[in-house]
Design an enzyme around this catalytic site. Structure first.
Site, short mmCIF file in Angstrom:
data_model
loop_
_atom_site.label_atom_id
_atom_site.label_comp_id
_atom_site.label_asym_id
_atom_site.label_seq_id
_atom_site.Cartn_x
_atom_site.Cartn_y
_atom_site.Cartn_z
N THR A 1 0.82 -1.21 0.00
CA THR A 1 0.00 0.00 0.00
C THR A 1 0.85 1.26 0.00
O THR A 1 1.84 1.35 0.74
CB THR A 1 -0.92 0.01 1.24
N GLY B 1 2.55 -2.91 8.81
CA GLY B 1 2.80 -3.14 10.24
C GLY B 1 4.26 -3.48 10.50
O GLY B 1 4.85 -4.29 9.80
N GLU C 1 -5.90 -4.36 3.42
CA GLU C 1 -5.91 -5.52 2.50
C GLU C 1 -7.12 -5.50 1.58
O GLU C 1 -7.77 -6.51 1.35
CB GLU C 1 -5.85 -6.83 3.30
#
Length: 421
Positions: A34, A73, A277
């Protein structure tokens, strides 16, 4: 997603190089797909990986601010490696997004490497324990063999070897989305357990086994359907779980606002699923998932090898699920003539009857999730029902209760109260 990406996209040699180290936590990795300006729109990714045959290296670059990798993350301060999705350029042509294993930090000093800019993106609604980060490249070079080449390759001279199927790289995404479905139902299960147990105390007026294995053999016949189902299931489970957890929190009254109830944390950690996602608005376009779930629920209950008692309860739950969603979307059923207002009135009456049948079994049903108190981490949802003592004990742990009179009284409040305004 770091390890699944290497497993799903890397050659056996590449897996030998990185997988063991990652599993032993000798290196810590993340998955950087992303970007600040591009989420679900994979083809629009701006980060580039340009092959230089003279040095046999890829040059990674972030040409714009919107090309900044955003959200992964562990990326900001924790990880020293990442699987980076970037537009592959070789011999003057763009071959679309491909995965690359990229070292970001020195393995000994943990300093970010020259040409790599890393940081943390700041406070978020939930996932507060996650080190969500950003990443930019300034003409950063990596070896040719750092491109994950299980399905497509770039040869030493820059020749591009196409994969058997252009969508094979979706395998990792499908796997992770199925994982999100699992996380969502577990979070909803925890919320339902907490709310149901509390309501009993409070009184007041792999969708198909072996499917992903076929991808390993290059069989992509089921991939379009699998992609569609995983997209729809991810969207539906994320939305249903988020709404369901909020219903459970509100059902617990004022105590549902307390952090110690565990419900605000569950809500914050689950609502994130709606956007990561794959943003749900896009994934919902995959045309029939509620029907799929209802059909699968009915077939599973009808074919279940269980006692009559268990079968009866599950049939009631299945019927309730079907009627609930018909009632929720009754406008569509009326518009297309599938049901009449008389049919809907009958179904609403049956829903009330089903709720009356299931209500005495509610605590037993959530107990069947077998979620221990340590996992629920909730003052309201404990197995023993000792709600109020737990609430009081938790309140005593507040840092503000360490002293009878807080320092702020002497520093701010007393001078204000004693002044002559």
């Amino acid at each position: 997603m770091f390890i699944p990406a290497i497993v799903g996209q890397g050659t056996s040699e590449q897996q030998d190089k990185w997988l063991g180290r990652a599993e032993r936590a000798e290196i810590v990795g993340t998955y950087a797909q992303t970007e600040m300006g591009h989420g679900t729109f994979l083809r629009g990714l701006e980060t580039t990986a340009t092959y230089d045959p003279a040095s046999q290296e890829f040059v990674l670059h972030s040409p714009t601010i919107t090309a900044t990798k955003w959200w992964p993350g562990g990326l900001g301060k924790t990880c020293n490696y990442a699987v980076v999705m970037a537009q592959l350029y070789t011999q003057g042509q763009n071959y679309g997004p491909h995965p690359f294993v990229v070292q970001l930090r020195d393995e000994y000093t943990h300093r970010s490497l020259l040409g790599v800019m890393l940081g943390e993106i700041g406070p978020r609604l939930g996932l507060k324990a996650n080190d969500n980060g950003f990443l930019r490249f300034d003409h950063y070079r990596i070896p040719r063999m750092n491109m994950l080449m299980k399905h497509s390759q770039v040869l030493e001279d820059g020749t591009y070897v196409r994969p058997l199927h252009s969508k094979l790289s979706y395998g990792t995404m499908v796997q992770i989305r199925v994982g999100i479905v699992n996380d969502a139902w577990q979070n909803l299960g925890r919320a339902v357990t907490i709310a149901t147990r509390y309501s009993a105390v409070r009184h007041q007026s792999e969708m198909a086994p072996g499917v992903t294995a076929s991808l390993e053999k290059g069989n992509v016949e089921l991939l379009p359907e699998l992609h569609s189902l995983s997209s729809g299931l991810k969207a539906m489970s994320a939305e249903d779980a988020t709404l369901g957890i909020e219903i459970c929190r509100l059902a617990c009254g004022g105590h549902g606002y307390l952090a110690s109830s565990g419900l605000p944390r569950l809500y914050a950690n689950t609502t994130c699923c709606i956007t990561y996602e794959g943003e749900n608005t896009v994934l919902w376009l995959q045309a029939h998932i509620r029907y799929f779930i209802c059909k699968t629920f009915v077939e599973s209950v009808e074919s279940l090898d269980a006692s009559e008692g268990v079968r009866s309860v599950l049939q009631s739950l299945c019927r309730l699920y079907l009627i609930y969603y018909i009632n929720l979307k009754q406008g569509e059923f009326l518009r297309y003539g599938a049901l009449t207002s008389k049919n809907l009135a009958f179904l609403e009456k049956e829903m009330c009857e089903l709720l009356a049948v299931l209500r005495p079994r509610a605590v037993s049903l959530v107990d069947a999730f077998d979620m221990p108190d340590a996992l629920l981490n909730s003052t309201l949802g404990s197995w023993d029902g000792n709600v109020y003592q737990r609430l009081f004990d938790e309140a005593l742990k507040s840092p503000l209760n360490k002293t009878d009179v807080p320092d702020a009284y002497y520093k701010y409040l007393r001078p204000l109260m004693k002044s002559n305004l």
